[in-house]
Design a protein around this motif. Structure first.
Motif, PDB file in Angstrom:
ATOM      1  N   ALA A 132       5.452  17.538  -6.028  1.00  0.00           N
ATOM      2  CA  ALA A 132       4.393  18.428  -6.513  1.00  0.00           C
ATOM      3  C   ALA A 132       3.575  18.966  -5.337  1.00  0.00           C
ATOM      4  O   ALA A 132       3.365  18.266  -4.342  1.00  0.00           O
ATOM      5  N   PRO A 133       3.102  20.221  -5.426  1.00  0.00           N
ATOM      6  CA  PRO A 133       2.360  20.823  -4.299  1.00  0.00           C
ATOM      7  C   PRO A 133       1.149  20.010  -3.860  1.00  0.00           C
ATOM      8  O   PRO A 133       0.832  19.926  -2.679  1.00  0.00           O
ATOM      9  N   GLY A 134       0.455  19.400  -4.806  1.00  0.00           N
ATOM     10  CA  GLY A 134      -0.747  18.652  -4.458  1.00  0.00           C
ATOM     11  C   GLY A 134      -0.480  17.425  -3.614  1.00  0.00           C
ATOM     12  O   GLY A 134      -1.395  16.894  -2.958  1.00  0.00           O
ATOM     13  N   ASN A 135       0.774  16.952  -3.596  1.00  0.00           N
ATOM     14  CA  ASN A 135       1.087  15.744  -2.843  1.00  0.00           C
ATOM     15  C   ASN A 135       1.136  15.984  -1.338  1.00  0.00           C
ATOM     16  O   ASN A 135       1.197  15.042  -0.557  1.00  0.00           O
ATOM     17  N   VAL A 187       0.829  -1.201   0.000  1.00  0.00           N
ATOM     18  CA  VAL A 187       0.000   0.000   0.000  1.00  0.00           C
ATOM     19  C   VAL A 187       0.865   1.252   0.000  1.00  0.00           C
ATOM     20  O   VAL A 187       0.627   2.203  -0.760  1.00  0.00           O
ATOM     21  N   LEU A 188       1.904   1.281   0.829  1.00  0.00           N
ATOM     22  CA  LEU A 188       2.751   2.469   0.928  1.00  0.00           C
ATOM     23  C   LEU A 188       3.601   2.651  -0.323  1.00  0.00           C
ATOM     24  O   LEU A 188       3.862   3.790  -0.737  1.00  0.00           O
ATOM     25  N   ARG A 189       4.039   1.575  -0.932  1.00  0.00           N
ATOM     26  CA  ARG A 189       4.755   1.704  -2.212  1.00  0.00           C
ATOM     27  C   ARG A 189       3.831   2.287  -3.274  1.00  0.00           C
ATOM     28  O   ARG A 189       4.249   3.105  -4.108  1.00  0.00           O
ATOM     29  N   ARG A 190       2.581   1.857  -3.244  1.00  0.00           N
ATOM     30  CA  ARG A 190       1.621   2.378  -4.221  1.00  0.00           C
ATOM     31  C   ARG A 190       1.375   3.866  -3.988  1.00  0.00           C
ATOM     32  O   ARG A 190       1.246   4.641  -4.936  1.00  0.00           O
ATOM     33  N   GLU A 191       1.343   4.276  -2.718  1.00  0.00           N
ATOM     34  CA  GLU A 191       1.175   5.699  -2.410  1.00  0.00           C
ATOM     35  C   GLU A 191       2.321   6.513  -3.010  1.00  0.00           C
ATOM     36  O   GLU A 191       2.103   7.566  -3.620  1.00  0.00           O
ATOM     37  N   GLY A 192       3.558   6.037  -2.824  1.00  0.00           N
ATOM     38  CA  GLY A 192       4.698   6.747  -3.372  1.00  0.00           C
ATOM     39  C   GLY A 192       4.700   6.760  -4.890  1.00  0.00           C
ATOM     40  O   GLY A 192       5.026   7.773  -5.516  1.00  0.00           O
ATOM     41  N   ALA A 193       4.318   5.623  -5.502  1.00  0.00           N
ATOM     42  CA  ALA A 193       4.286   5.548  -6.963  1.00  0.00           C
ATOM     43  C   ALA A 193       3.231   6.477  -7.546  1.00  0.00           C
ATOM     44  O   ALA A 193       3.459   7.136  -8.576  1.00  0.00           O
ATOM     45  N   ALA A 232       4.512  10.010  -7.521  1.00  0.00           N
ATOM     46  CA  ALA A 232       5.480  10.248  -8.586  1.00  0.00           C
ATOM     47  C   ALA A 232       4.790  10.363  -9.934  1.00  0.00           C
ATOM     48  O   ALA A 232       5.227  11.123 -10.812  1.00  0.00           O
ATOM     49  N   PHE A 233       3.692   9.635 -10.109  1.00  0.00           N
ATOM     50  CA  PHE A 233       2.978   9.639 -11.391  1.00  0.00           C
ATOM     51  C   PHE A 233       2.184  10.920 -11.610  1.00  0.00           C
ATOM     52  O   PHE A 233       2.055  11.402 -12.734  1.00  0.00           O
ATOM     53  N   THR A 234       1.683  11.504 -10.538  1.00  0.00           N
ATOM     54  CA  THR A 234       0.835  12.697 -10.656  1.00  0.00           C
ATOM     55  C   THR A 234       1.641  13.966 -10.409  1.00  0.00           C
ATOM     56  O   THR A 234       1.505  14.622  -9.381  1.00  0.00           O
ATOM     57  N   GLY A 235       2.534  14.274 -11.337  1.00  0.00           N
ATOM     58  CA  GLY A 235       3.244  15.542 -11.280  1.00  0.00           C
ATOM     59  C   GLY A 235       4.547  15.509 -10.514  1.00  0.00           C
ATOM     60  O   GLY A 235       5.111  16.573 -10.219  1.00  0.00           O
ATOM     61  N   GLY A 236       5.055  14.326 -10.141  1.00  0.00           N
ATOM     62  CA  GLY A 236       6.311  14.264  -9.391  1.00  0.00           C
ATOM     63  C   GLY A 236       6.065  14.212  -7.903  1.00  0.00           C
ATOM     64  O   GLY A 236       5.067  14.718  -7.393  1.00  0.00           O
ATOM     65  N   VAL A 260       6.784  11.458   8.629  1.00  0.00           N
ATOM     66  CA  VAL A 260       7.024  10.165   7.984  1.00  0.00           C
ATOM     67  C   VAL A 260       6.141  10.014   6.746  1.00  0.00           C
ATOM     68  O   VAL A 260       6.589   9.489   5.718  1.00  0.00           O
ATOM     69  N   ALA A 261       4.897  10.489   6.803  1.00  0.00           N
ATOM     70  CA  ALA A 261       4.016  10.415   5.629  1.00  0.00           C
ATOM     71  C   ALA A 261       4.579  11.245   4.481  1.00  0.00           C
ATOM     72  O   ALA A 261       4.573  10.808   3.319  1.00  0.00           O
ATOM     73  N   ARG A 262       5.064  12.450   4.771  1.00  0.00           N
ATOM     74  CA  ARG A 262       5.655  13.282   3.716  1.00  0.00           C
ATOM     75  C   ARG A 262       6.872  12.602   3.111  1.00  0.00           C
ATOM     76  O   ARG A 262       7.102  12.670   1.898  1.00  0.00           O
ATOM     77  N   ARG A 263       7.646  11.918   3.947  1.00  0.00           N
ATOM     78  CA  ARG A 263       8.830  11.225   3.444  1.00  0.00           C
ATOM     79  C   ARG A 263       8.445  10.078   2.505  1.00  0.00           C
ATOM     80  O   ARG A 263       9.085   9.848   1.479  1.00  0.00           O
ATOM     81  N   ILE A 264       7.394   9.353   2.854  1.00  0.00           N
ATOM     82  CA  ILE A 264       6.922   8.249   2.012  1.00  0.00           C
ATOM     83  C   ILE A 264       6.465   8.781   0.661  1.00  0.00           C
ATOM     84  O   ILE A 264       6.785   8.223  -0.397  1.00  0.00           O
ATOM     85  N   ILE A 265       5.720   9.897   0.676  1.00  0.00           N
ATOM     86  CA  ILE A 265       5.223  10.476  -0.568  1.00  0.00           C
ATOM     87  C   ILE A 265       6.376  11.073  -1.380  1.00  0.00           C
ATOM     88  O   ILE A 265       6.439  10.932  -2.610  1.00  0.00           O
ATOM     89  N   ARG A 266       7.303  11.735  -0.694  1.00  0.00           N
ATOM     90  CA  ARG A 266       8.391  12.439  -1.378  1.00  0.00           C
ATOM     91  C   ARG A 266       9.462  11.498  -1.904  1.00  0.00           C
ATOM     92  O   ARG A 266       9.943  11.623  -3.037  1.00  0.00           O
ATOM     93  N   ASP A 267       9.859  10.522  -1.081  1.00  0.00           N
ATOM     94  CA  ASP A 267      10.997   9.672  -1.421  1.00  0.00           C
ATOM     95  C   ASP A 267      10.628   8.238  -1.747  1.00  0.00           C
ATOM     96  O   ASP A 267      11.487   7.461  -2.178  1.00  0.00           O
ATOM     97  N   GLY A 268       9.371   7.867  -1.521  1.00  0.00           N
ATOM     98  CA  GLY A 268       8.993   6.484  -1.680  1.00  0.00           C
ATOM     99  C   GLY A 268       9.436   5.642  -0.490  1.00  0.00           C
ATOM    100  O   GLY A 268      10.078   6.155   0.432  1.00  0.00           O
ATOM    101  N   LEU A 269       9.128   4.364  -0.520  1.00  0.00           N
ATOM    102  CA  LEU A 269       9.486   3.464   0.586  1.00  0.00           C
ATOM    103  C   LEU A 269      10.788   2.779   0.216  1.00  0.00           C
ATOM    104  O   LEU A 269      10.932   2.224  -0.884  1.00  0.00           O
TER     105      LEU A 269
END
Length: 435
Positions: free
Chosen positions: A339-342, A323-329, A332-336, A424-433
């Motif tokens: 991106a501000p929306g992340n 699930v967390l890998r999918r969140e990071g992916a 990355a797919f929606t504007g990097g 930690v959530a921002r790190r997962i979104i920003r850098d992936g797992l």
């Protein structure tokens, strides 16, 4: 989160009704058809696989002793004393290298020749690289001190009293589906690390059982956790790394010099591997016993039911990772990822993870439990198989919870963890797992 679609179909093997879910493997509980459709991964090197085999053997023997009415308690046995002796010998080699380096340097300075000085310098550099070192704590993990989270520390203190040990000095948070404790520094400061993907998906009593298990490691006779033995094991691992064969910096066959070096390193590499294997033989039984004792501590703190369900949670831990890998992916797919929306996506990570884990059907837990029994699933190569730990707890009388968290307390703890959760959530979104 994908929507679940359940249906019932007939098993092609025995004809029994199968309850299916399009997100998970379809299998038959009556005859185990398709219960484990994929071959197990052979994780780790030969040494790691040998450790898993040893862990299973010791785990089975300890379980047999417990179920036969034997007493499970922390104690120092002959194997632990021998392991301590080997650890002192390993550190003695490092000290010998350092003393030899100083001797050669002094001879070189006294006029015996520049060669003595070079040999001394090489020996000192080698001794420095093999020196006993405690583990370094990551600099970027969110940390909560006692003044930052008084309610969380009060809960940890209460669990520590039940377990019969001293509380922790620091609590760290990361993105692992795991938790752990360690001691560092001359004063032996205690650090508890909580993986938020695990903590956030547990019930309050499971969280208490988790704290009981981790704090229980501080007083359960695990030889490997003593400073002398742990640092010696790390030094031996460094030796093995230094003696590992080199494939060269570029693709293609190794050069003649690399072949000569690899042949020269063959004997010390084999000897180091043998010593590491002996170390494992001498310390694994105490390590296995320590895990069983930590499970008992978890049951005393949070109840037997919570401790058992905590173990079963690890059967589906890979689901949280997916699930967390999918969140990071998706970020990355929606504007990097940056991106501000992340930022808004990061705010909902834990809610979506909890919702997904809550939606895992009971038959998937049961399938993973049966697969775990077949493959002898364990948290890592030093832990007894999870199903044996589960059996050990269920073999004894059920223990009620000594620590109970009410809704108000949980709410205050959640408020204290808000900053760490967001980071930690921002790190997962920003850098992936991390892999």
């Amino acid at each position: 989160m994908r929507a679940a679609a359940e249906d019932v179909q007939a098993c092609p093997e025995c004809g029994a009704g199968i309850k299916g879910d399009n997100r998970y493997v379809v299998w038959c509980a009556a005859c185990d058809w398709n219960v484990d459709p994929e071959p197990p991964d052979e994780d780790g090197d030969r040494l790691d696989r040998a450790r898993r085999v040893l862990a299973r053997r010791h785990g089975e023997r300890l379980l047999a002793e417990v179920t036969a009415g034997g007493e499970l308690r922390a104690h120092r046995d002959v194997s632990s004393v021998l392991a301590f002796g080997i650890a002192l010998a390993v550190h003695g080699v490092t000290l010998g290298l350092a003393c030899g380096g100083v001797w050669f340097l002094v001879r070189g300075w006294s006029g015996s020749g520049i060669g003595y000085g070079l040999i001394g310098l090489i020996l000192l550099l080698l001794a420095w690289s093999l020196r006993p070192r405690a583990g370094r704590l990551p600099d970027d993990d969110p940390v909560l001190h006692r003044q930052d989270a008084p309610e969380l520390y009060a809960l940890i203190d209460e669990v520590a009293r039940v377990v019969g040990t001293r509380t922790v000095d620091e609590v760290r948070f990361d993105a692992e589906v795991n938790a752990g404790v360690l001691s560092y520094g001359v004063r032996g400061r205690r650090v508890l690390t909580l993986g938020l993907p695990l903590w956030e998906t547990l019930t309050p009593q499971q969280q208490i059982a988790l704290l009981g298990h981790e704090l229980g490691h501080y007083g359960n006779g695990d030889t490997r956790r003593t400073l002398v033995v742990w640092t010696a094991h790390r030094t031996l691992t460094d030796w093995l790394y230094h003696f590992s064969p080199s494939d060269g910096p570029a693709p293609g066959p190794p050069s003649a010099d690399e072949i000569v070096a690899n042949v020269f390193y063959a004997v010390p590499r084999v000897l180091t591997r043998c010593v590491l294997s002996l170390f494992d033989h001498l310390t694994l039984r105490a390590s296995q016993r320590a895990e069983y004792l930590a499970d008992r501590a978890a049951a005393r703190a949070g109840s037997t039911e919570a401790a058992v369900s905590l173990m079963e949670h690890f059967f589906v831990a890979d689901t949280a990772t997916v699930v967390l890998r999918r969140e990071g992916a998706q970020a990355a797919f929606t504007g990097g990822r940056r991106a501000p929306g992340n930022e808004n996506r990061a705010e909902g990570v834990w809610d979506r993870l909890r919702a997904h884990m809550a939606s895992v059907p009971a038959h998937e837990y049961e399938r993973q439990r049966r697969v775990g029994v077949r493959r002898r699933h364990s948290v890592d190569s030093t832990h007894p198989p999870t199903d044996l730990r589960r059996q050990s707890l269920l073999a004894g009388p059920s223990v009620p919870a000594a620590v109970v968290a009410d809704d108000a307390r949980q709410g205050r703890i959640a408020a204290e963890l808000a900053g760490a959760r967001a980071e930690v959530a921002r790190r997962i979104i920003r850098d992936g797992l991390d892999d």
